[in-house]
Design an enzyme around this catalytic site. Structure first.
Site, PDB file in Angstrom:
ATOM      1  N   GLU A 123       7.736  -0.248  -0.302  1.00  0.00           N
ATOM      2  CA  GLU A 123       8.755   0.707  -0.337  1.00  0.00           C
ATOM      3  C   GLU A 123       8.121   1.826   0.736  1.00  0.00           C
ATOM      4  O   GLU A 123       7.038   2.019   0.860  1.00  0.00           O
ATOM      5  CB  GLU A 123       9.016   1.084  -1.619  1.00  0.00           C
ATOM      6  CG  GLU A 123       9.731   0.052  -2.312  1.00  0.00           C
ATOM      7  CD  GLU A 123      10.218   0.644  -3.690  1.00  0.00           C
ATOM      8  OE1 GLU A 123      11.040  -0.013  -4.141  1.00  0.00           O
ATOM      9  OE2 GLU A 123       9.458   1.582  -4.121  1.00  0.00           O
ATOM     10  N   CYS A 136       6.388   9.142   3.112  1.00  0.00           N
ATOM     11  CA  CYS A 136       5.344   8.693   2.224  1.00  0.00           C
ATOM     12  C   CYS A 136       5.241   7.380   2.623  1.00  0.00           C
ATOM     13  O   CYS A 136       6.281   6.440   2.363  1.00  0.00           O
ATOM     14  CB  CYS A 136       5.873   8.892   0.744  1.00  0.00           C
ATOM     15  SG  CYS A 136       4.616   8.274  -0.375  1.00  0.00           S
ATOM     16  N   CYS A 143      -0.694  -2.982  -5.457  1.00  0.00           N
ATOM     17  CA  CYS A 143      -2.234  -2.506  -5.430  1.00  0.00           C
ATOM     18  C   CYS A 143      -3.146  -3.166  -6.432  1.00  0.00           C
ATOM     19  O   CYS A 143      -2.465  -3.632  -7.363  1.00  0.00           O
ATOM     20  CB  CYS A 143      -2.069  -0.869  -5.676  1.00  0.00           C
ATOM     21  SG  CYS A 143      -3.551  -0.183  -5.728  1.00  0.00           S
ATOM     22  N   CYS A 147      -4.289   1.488 -11.889  1.00  0.00           N
ATOM     23  CA  CYS A 147      -4.087   2.695 -12.718  1.00  0.00           C
ATOM     24  C   CYS A 147      -3.339   2.497 -13.543  1.00  0.00           C
ATOM     25  O   CYS A 147      -2.080   2.049 -13.358  1.00  0.00           O
ATOM     26  CB  CYS A 147      -4.018   3.733 -11.654  1.00  0.00           C
ATOM     27  SG  CYS A 147      -5.307   3.979 -10.496  1.00  0.00           S
ATOM     28  N   CYS A 150       0.217   4.047 -13.214  1.00  0.00           N
ATOM     29  CA  CYS A 150       1.193   3.787 -12.139  1.00  0.00           C
ATOM     30  C   CYS A 150       1.671   2.541 -11.963  1.00  0.00           C
ATOM     31  O   CYS A 150       1.377   1.247 -12.185  1.00  0.00           O
ATOM     32  CB  CYS A 150       0.037   3.767 -10.893  1.00  0.00           C
ATOM     33  SG  CYS A 150       0.779   3.363  -9.437  1.00  0.00           S
ATOM     34  N   GLY A 198      -0.110   1.123  -2.518  1.00  0.00           N
ATOM     35  CA  GLY A 198      -1.363   0.622  -2.346  1.00  0.00           C
ATOM     36  C   GLY A 198      -2.605   1.618  -2.061  1.00  0.00           C
ATOM     37  O   GLY A 198      -2.372   2.952  -2.160  1.00  0.00           O
ATOM     38  N   GLU A 199      -3.766   1.204  -1.805  1.00  0.00           N
ATOM     39  CA  GLU A 199      -4.897   2.132  -1.801  1.00  0.00           C
ATOM     40  C   GLU A 199      -5.412   2.053  -0.165  1.00  0.00           C
ATOM     41  O   GLU A 199      -5.955   0.858  -0.083  1.00  0.00           O
ATOM     42  CB  GLU A 199      -6.063   1.415  -2.714  1.00  0.00           C
ATOM     43  CG  GLU A 199      -7.512   2.093  -2.562  1.00  0.00           C
ATOM     44  CD  GLU A 199      -7.560   3.729  -2.421  1.00  0.00           C
ATOM     45  OE1 GLU A 199      -6.930   4.173  -3.449  1.00  0.00           O
ATOM     46  OE2 GLU A 199      -7.830   4.340  -1.419  1.00  0.00           O
ATOM     47  N   SER A 230      -4.468   9.662   0.767  1.00  0.00           N
ATOM     48  CA  SER A 230      -4.810   9.822  -0.970  1.00  0.00           C
ATOM     49  C   SER A 230      -5.441   8.673  -1.315  1.00  0.00           C
ATOM     50  O   SER A 230      -5.073   7.673  -0.805  1.00  0.00           O
ATOM     51  CB  SER A 230      -3.295  10.041  -1.370  1.00  0.00           C
ATOM     52  OG  SER A 230      -3.767   9.917  -2.795  1.00  0.00           O
ATOM     53  N   SER A 252      -7.090  11.169  -5.991  1.00  0.00           N
ATOM     54  CA  SER A 252      -6.267  11.012  -7.381  1.00  0.00           C
ATOM     55  C   SER A 252      -7.492  11.226  -8.440  1.00  0.00           C
ATOM     56  O   SER A 252      -7.948  10.082  -9.160  1.00  0.00           O
ATOM     57  CB  SER A 252      -5.727   9.777  -7.244  1.00  0.00           C
ATOM     58  OG  SER A 252      -4.910   9.644  -6.336  1.00  0.00           O
ATOM     59  N   LEU A 253      -7.694  12.495  -8.957  1.00  0.00           N
ATOM     60  CA  LEU A 253      -8.775  12.582  -9.951  1.00  0.00           C
ATOM     61  C   LEU A 253      -8.152  12.240 -11.223  1.00  0.00           C
ATOM     62  O   LEU A 253      -8.926  11.450 -11.991  1.00  0.00           O
ATOM     63  CB  LEU A 253      -9.295  14.094  -9.755  1.00  0.00           C
ATOM     64  CG  LEU A 253     -10.625  14.358 -10.792  1.00  0.00           C
ATOM     65  CD1 LEU A 253     -11.783  13.591 -10.129  1.00  0.00           C
ATOM     66  CD2 LEU A 253     -10.823  15.923 -10.710  1.00  0.00           C
ATOM     67  N   HIS A 254      -7.018  13.177 -11.562  1.00  0.00           N
ATOM     68  CA  HIS A 254      -6.449  12.654 -13.154  1.00  0.00           C
ATOM     69  C   HIS A 254      -7.080  12.933 -14.255  1.00  0.00           C
ATOM     70  O   HIS A 254      -6.392  12.786 -15.387  1.00  0.00           O
ATOM     71  CB  HIS A 254      -5.843  11.211 -12.784  1.00  0.00           C
ATOM     72  CG  HIS A 254      -4.895  11.031 -11.613  1.00  0.00           C
ATOM     73  ND1 HIS A 254      -3.970  11.836 -11.275  1.00  0.00           N
ATOM     74  CD2 HIS A 254      -4.981   9.973 -10.845  1.00  0.00           C
ATOM     75  CE1 HIS A 254      -3.468  11.343 -10.289  1.00  0.00           C
ATOM     76  NE2 HIS A 254      -3.681  10.171 -10.076  1.00  0.00           N
ATOM     77  N   ASN A 331       5.574  10.470 -13.952  1.00  0.00           N
ATOM     78  CA  ASN A 331       7.040   9.940 -13.944  1.00  0.00           C
ATOM     79  C   ASN A 331       6.919   8.631 -14.564  1.00  0.00           C
ATOM     80  O   ASN A 331       6.243   7.537 -14.324  1.00  0.00           O
ATOM     81  CB  ASN A 331       7.145   9.625 -12.383  1.00  0.00           C
ATOM     82  CG  ASN A 331       7.560  10.903 -11.751  1.00  0.00           C
ATOM     83  OD1 ASN A 331       8.378  11.602 -12.112  1.00  0.00           O
ATOM     84  ND2 ASN A 331       6.624  11.143 -10.553  1.00  0.00           N
ATOM     85  N   CYS A 374       6.699   9.847  -7.307  1.00  0.00           N
ATOM     86  CA  CYS A 374       5.404   9.198  -7.278  1.00  0.00           C
ATOM     87  C   CYS A 374       4.998   8.184  -8.585  1.00  0.00           C
ATOM     88  O   CYS A 374       5.447   8.417  -9.416  1.00  0.00           O
ATOM     89  CB  CYS A 374       4.337  10.387  -7.698  1.00  0.00           C
ATOM     90  SG  CYS A 374       3.732  11.467  -6.419  1.00  0.00           S
TER      91      CYS A 374
HETATM   92  N1  SAH Z   1      -3.619   4.535  -4.206  1.00  0.00           N
HETATM   93  C1  SAH Z   1      -3.732   6.012  -3.664  1.00  0.00           C
HETATM   94  C2  SAH Z   1      -2.278   6.480  -2.993  1.00  0.00           C
HETATM   95  C3  SAH Z   1      -1.326   5.920  -3.725  1.00  0.00           C
HETATM   96  S1  SAH Z   1      -0.636   6.908  -5.291  1.00  0.00           S
HETATM   97  C4  SAH Z   1      -4.077   6.749  -4.898  1.00  0.00           C
HETATM   98  O1  SAH Z   1      -4.028   6.375  -6.045  1.00  0.00           O
HETATM   99  O2  SAH Z   1      -4.173   8.052  -4.532  1.00  0.00           O
HETATM  100  C5  SAH Z   1      -0.103   8.470  -4.795  1.00  0.00           C
HETATM  101  C6  SAH Z   1      -0.383   9.285  -6.032  1.00  0.00           C
HETATM  102  O3  SAH Z   1       0.716   9.201  -7.055  1.00  0.00           O
HETATM  103  C7  SAH Z   1      -1.558   9.285  -6.796  1.00  0.00           C
HETATM  104  O4  SAH Z   1      -2.043  10.459  -7.066  1.00  0.00           O
HETATM  105  C8  SAH Z   1      -1.319   8.504  -8.157  1.00  0.00           C
HETATM  106  O5  SAH Z   1      -2.219   8.652  -8.750  1.00  0.00           O
HETATM  107  C9  SAH Z   1       0.192   8.889  -8.250  1.00  0.00           C
HETATM  108  N2  SAH Z   1       0.771   8.351  -9.221  1.00  0.00           N
HETATM  109  C10 SAH Z   1       0.847   7.086  -9.398  1.00  0.00           C
HETATM  110  N3  SAH Z   1       1.696   6.763 -10.563  1.00  0.00           N
HETATM  111  C11 SAH Z   1       2.233   7.950 -11.142  1.00  0.00           C
HETATM  112  C12 SAH Z   1       3.223   8.301 -11.970  1.00  0.00           C
HETATM  113  N4  SAH Z   1       3.710   7.390 -12.766  1.00  0.00           N
HETATM  114  N5  SAH Z   1       3.604   9.687 -12.114  1.00  0.00           N
HETATM  115  C13 SAH Z   1       3.138  10.658 -11.256  1.00  0.00           C
HETATM  116  N6  SAH Z   1       2.305  10.235 -10.256  1.00  0.00           N
HETATM  117  C14 SAH Z   1       1.760   9.036 -10.376  1.00  0.00           C
HETATM  118 FE1  SF4 Z   2      -3.257   1.696  -6.869  1.00  0.00          FE
HETATM  119 FE2  SF4 Z   2      -2.953   4.583  -6.642  1.00  0.00          FE
HETATM  120 FE3  SF4 Z   2      -1.274   3.244  -8.185  1.00  0.00          FE
HETATM  121 FE4  SF4 Z   2      -3.984   3.656  -8.698  1.00  0.00          FE
HETATM  122  S1  SF4 Z   2      -2.486   5.087  -8.390  1.00  0.00           S
HETATM  123  S2  SF4 Z   2      -2.677   1.440  -8.965  1.00  0.00           S
HETATM  124  S3  SF4 Z   2      -4.744   3.228  -6.656  1.00  0.00           S
HETATM  125  S4  SF4 Z   2      -1.388   3.010  -5.983  1.00  0.00           S
END
Ligand code: SAH
Ligand code: SF4
Length: 398
Positions: A123, A136, A143, A147, A150, A198-199, A230, A252-254, A331, A374
């Protein structure tokens, strides 16, 4: 045994590793020219029997038609002799990813379901704002990093997108927005974030080669200051990303503790928070004018306390990072194991970080009605329920 075992093994949350799965060659045996450098195009022309001088001239012309005019038909390249176009078309291709579906949200966000030539869906999302338009872009199909919050991370099938498929997304967006020939004025598509599926740092070479073309002044011509990559924290690749690509970095620290980050961003078990922040401090090109963005998804009762916010400020100060924090309301997706923090909690968290001297805006989710926000990216084909898949399997057997 289920049919799924024939797919690639999923590294799982314990020890994530890159699983390089290259694209398969095109069924028609043609060489794709998108994604190749000018020199590589010249070399391909020479390999096809063009004289070196001809090859140099033609490669320049072809490059110009591809990236400045958006042309994908050799016959339309008017400065190339008509007699040569069938010869070129026989051996070479200039293709975009296939558009399976295009949707527009009530807020103007657009989402495309795209397909690779070998049948993998991924996508792409375009987010228009008053003063900019951000595309984006995806770097992989699915991926491998799992996470927990995600949706993309729950996809089974993964392969790297190649450079053509990554540049092709930007070109396809230009097609859809009517932005050829590419001129820097008045474009809607002004910014790119590598934040789709993807990463990107697990697909380093293809992402680098693609972004080089996107940034090339004679290519797609976007400034590196308008491109953000990212990463979830692939520490060993971060320095190379800074040196060889040089775009803005988002991380993506989180979470701010090992316990929580291990749970929600499992790559943390391999590269911990301290290693990650040290790599950020060493990121080439980061300074106060070009800050590193820390993405922080707000998960109710998981990572959203006042103490978490204070620890975030402490960590950023400790590593003297030129940083800003993006707070992303979680989300939700069907079956997600978390809930989004309340608005009040997000505001309180933002205020603490802000009072610590660090900008911490809350990102407004865009395109929620079309699942474009996201972390919601996961292809429709993948969204079919287990029951649907069982029914389809039963029908095939019948
Ligand atoms: N893999 C890379 C880039 C893609 S994700 C990464 O993880 O950084 C892009 C951003 O969306 C990341 O910060 C990810 O953590 C965030 N993200 C993933 N799932 C999400 C969700 N359900 N709600 C909000 N943000 C999310
Ligand atoms: Fe992959 Fe980024 Fe989603 Fe983590 S947040 S599963 S690294 S796409």
């Amino acid at each position: 045994m289920s049919a799924d075992t024939s797919l690639m093994p999923i590294p799982g949350p314990i020890d994530p590793v890159p699983v390089p799965r290259a694209a398969s060659p095109r069924a028609d045996g043609k060489v794709e020219l998108i994604g190749l450098s000018r020199d590589a195009i010249r070399a391909e022309l020479e390999a096809a029997g063009f004289e070196p001088k001809q090859a140099r001239l033609r490669s320049k012309q072809i490059w110009h038609w591809i990236y400045n005019r958006g042309v994908s038909d050799f016959a339309a390249m008017t400065d190339i002799a008509k007699a040569q176009s069938p010869r070129l078309a026989e051996r070479f291709a200039i293709t975009r990813p296939i558009v399976v579906e295009a949707q527009v949200s009530t807020d103007g966000t657009r989402k495309w379901l795209l397909r690779t030539h070998d049948g993998h869906d991924f996508e792409m999302v375009f987010i228009p704002d008053a003063d900019r338009g951000t595309l984006c872009v995806s770097s992989q199909v699915g991926c491998t990093l799992n996470c927990r919050f995600c949706h993309t991370g729950t996809m089974k099938l993964v392969r790297n997108l190649d450079a053509a498929e990554i540049v092709g997304q930007v070109m396809l967006a230009r097609d859809a927005l009517g932005e050829w020939p590419s001129s820097p004025d008045g474009r809607m598509l002004t910014n790119i974030v590598m934040m789709g599926m993807g990463e990107p740092l697990y697909n380093f070479e293809n992402v680098r080669d693609a972004l080089k073309i996107v940034m090339d002044g004679d290519g797609l011509g976007l400034s590196k200051r308008r491109i953000t990559l990212s990463t979830s924290g692939v520490v060993p690749m971060m320095a190379r990303a800074g040196e060889e690509i040089g775009v803005n970095l988002a991380v993506s620290l989180h979470a701010v503790t090992k316990e929580v980050r291990d749970e929600i961003v499992p790559i943390n078990k391999k590269y911990g928070i301290d290693q990650l922040l040290a790599a950020c401090a060493a990121y080439p090109g980061a300074n106060n004018a070009r800050r590193i963005t820390f993405e922080y998804v707000m998960l109710k009762d998981k990572n959203d306390s006042d103490a978490d916010a204070r620890e975030l400020v402490r960590l950023i100060r400790h590593y003297k990072l030129p940083a800003k924090v993006n707070l992303i309301p979680f989300n939700p997706w069907p079956g997600a194991p978390y809930e989004c923090s309340s608005d009040e909690r997000i505001r309180a968290f933002s205020t603490i970080v802000f009072q610590g001297g660090i900008s911490a805006p809350v990102r407004t989710p865009r395109g929620r009605d079309i699942d474009a926000a996201c972390g919601q990216l996961k292809t429709t084909a993948e969204k079919r329920s287990r029951a649907d898949l069982d029914r389809e399997a039963a029908a095939q057997l019948a």
